[in-house]
Design a protein around this motif. Structure first.
Motif, mmCIF file in Angstrom:
data_model
loop_
_atom_site.group_PDB
_atom_site.id
_atom_site.type_symbol
_atom_site.label_atom_id
_atom_site.label_comp_id
_atom_site.label_asym_id
_atom_site.label_seq_id
_atom_site.Cartn_x
_atom_site.Cartn_y
_atom_site.Cartn_z
ATOM 1 N N SER A 1 0.753 -1.084 -0.084
ATOM 2 C CA SER A 1 -0.108 -0.088 0.055
ATOM 3 C C SER A 1 1.077 1.349 0.050
ATOM 4 N N GLN B 1 0.957 1.709 -9.436
ATOM 5 C CA GLN B 1 0.030 0.926 -9.842
ATOM 6 C C GLN B 1 0.458 -0.195 -10.926
ATOM 7 N N GLN C 1 -1.376 -0.891 -4.171
ATOM 8 C CA GLN C 1 -2.512 -0.119 -3.947
ATOM 9 C C GLN C 1 -2.244 1.364 -3.383
ATOM 10 N N THR D 1 -2.955 5.114 -2.592
ATOM 11 C CA THR D 1 -3.800 6.404 -2.144
ATOM 12 C C THR D 1 -3.364 7.657 -2.298
ATOM 13 N N ARG E 1 -9.438 14.602 -7.849
ATOM 14 C CA ARG E 1 -9.679 13.300 -8.228
ATOM 15 C C ARG E 1 -9.698 13.120 -9.818
ATOM 16 N N CYS F 1 -6.861 4.801 -8.311
ATOM 17 C CA CYS F 1 -6.371 5.410 -7.035
ATOM 18 C C CYS F 1 -7.443 5.854 -6.246
ATOM 19 N N ASP F 2 -7.253 5.634 -4.730
ATOM 20 C CA ASP F 2 -8.167 6.269 -3.754
ATOM 21 C C ASP F 2 -7.756 7.589 -3.479
ATOM 22 N N ILE G 1 -8.280 10.957 -1.298
ATOM 23 C CA ILE G 1 -8.718 11.515 0.126
ATOM 24 C C ILE G 1 -8.313 13.055 0.068
ATOM 25 N N GLN H 1 -8.117 10.147 8.885
ATOM 26 C CA GLN H 1 -8.519 9.634 7.612
ATOM 27 C C GLN H 1 -7.822 8.435 6.898
#
Length: 385
Positions: free
Chosen positions: A207, A225, A230, A232, A243, A250-251, A253, A263
């Protein structure tokens, strides 16, 4: 997406379409070979092949074995010996002077010892797992070709091996593999015979948390990736436009430095890159990351800036330990002369990969040891009283 993740997705798709699937796994190698034990290839009766076990010279032959020799569904082991002159006659041309043994098995979806299903569980739940697979045996050992023992993080064991002596030995050795996170090939000399077992460590995907959502963070996310990590991305400016800039996988935040610790989840499988280009953001983020279990903490910027961040934290009463500072990399990346966002991203990802594999990141031509982990068979004699 990396090769193993593609195999997992391919297996899920094959189950939905009702295809018969086979898994080929390199279980033992000797000498110089292109792939090492653990390399996998998924095949379906419809002719789909995902993954590789060689440089492309063995895959078709292995697939033919599933069509010609596995009508009864029982596992087989195929040996490719490139040290023999017959290799030229057969035309495999492996390109390496080595021996490769490949276990080929039909994947039974109902089996609780399905290696692909177990691997998927390790990925989904983000935990380590150990798979011990018997690929050869002699004498009166109560096992079958392809028999397995699975070890979960809580110590739970699932196995279809019947031989109590082998179970006892594998229980100890899989626990050791869980602790040192190293796969191995073991030869067990048992009272009634012998067995060769490939003990494989299943690692959950790495991650990566990127703090900062500038344009220089985009290639870092993309390269990560491509390795199957993974990703973020944390934008401390809480900009909604962020975004759209990052890959859909991708996550993202949107946060503020004052609440970012609430978070973001950081564990021992997490690597982090701090590239917010905002000193106060970096200071708050480092305050969170240094005491965390993150395996790698990279900070963009010159060495003097990172040192100043550590000093400012000390003035706040936050003193970093030696162990914490070992995980801190600033300046970030390996020295390849990078000066573009893409080049810097390559340097960053390469350094993280080196840390994850406990390598130095030097030129391979200067390496005196083998490039890959040695999987020569470990001889284990079981003494009973």
């Amino acid at each position: 997406m990396n090769e193993l993740q593609a195999i997992l997705e391919g297996f899920e798709l094959s189950q939905k379409s009702g295809e018969i699937t086979f898994l080929a796994t390199v279980v033992k190698t000797q000498g110089s070979t292109y792939r090492r034990p653990g390399a996998k290839m998924l095949m379906t009766n419809a002719g789909r092949i995902i993954g590789t076990i060689s440089a492309g010279c063995l895959e078709n032959d292995v697939f033919e074995h599933t069509q010609q020799r596995m009508l009864d569904g029982k596992p087989i082991v195929v040996t490719y010996d490139n040290t023999a002159s017959e290799d030229i006659l057969w035309g495999f041309g492996l390109g390496c002077n080595g021996i490769v043994q490949v276990l080929i098995e039909r994947l039974e979806t109902e089996s609780t010892l399905n290696a692909i299903a177990f691997t998927q569980e390790c990925f989904d739940k983000k935990h380590l797992g150990i798979i011990a697979t018997v690929f050869a045996f002699e004498g009166g050992v109560d096992v079958k070709l392809g028999s397995r023992l699975l070890l979960y993080p809580n110590g739970k064991i699932l196995t279809d091996i019947k031989d109590p002596n082998l179970i006892q030995s594998l229980s100890a050795d899989t626990q050791a593999a869980f602790a040192n996170q190293k796969s191995s090939v073991n030869n067990y000399q048992l009272p009634l015979g012998s067995a060769e077992v490939f003990i494989e460590v299943i690692q959950p995907p790495t991650s990566l948390v990127i703090f900062g959502a500038g344009y220089d963070a985009i290639p870092v996310a993309q390269f990560a990736q491509a390795l199957g990590w993974q990703v973020t991305v944390v934008d401390c400016r809480a900009n909604e436009a962020t975004r759209a800039r990052f890959p859909i996988a991708c996550d993202v935040i949107l946060s503020r430095r004052e609440i970012v610790q609430k978070q973001v989840f950081i564990d021992a499988y997490t690597v982090t890159v701090v590239m917010t280009h905002n000193y106060l953001d970096d200071l708050e983020i480092l305050k969170m990351l240094l005491p965390s279990p993150a395996r790698y903490i990279g900070v963009l910027g010159p060495k003097a800036r990172t040192e100043r961040l550590i000093e400012d934290l000390r003035l706040q009463g936050i003193v970093s330990t030696t162990e914490q500072l070992k995980r801190l990399h600033g300046p970030i990346g390996i020295d390849i002369g990078a000066d573009t966002p893409e080049g810097i991203a390559i340097a960053i990802i390469a350094e993280i990969q080196a840390v994850l594999t406990n390598r130095s990141g030097n030129f391979l031509r200067n390496r005196n040891q083998p490039i890959h982990q040695c999987y020569e068979s470990n001889f284990k004699l079981l003494v009973t009283t």
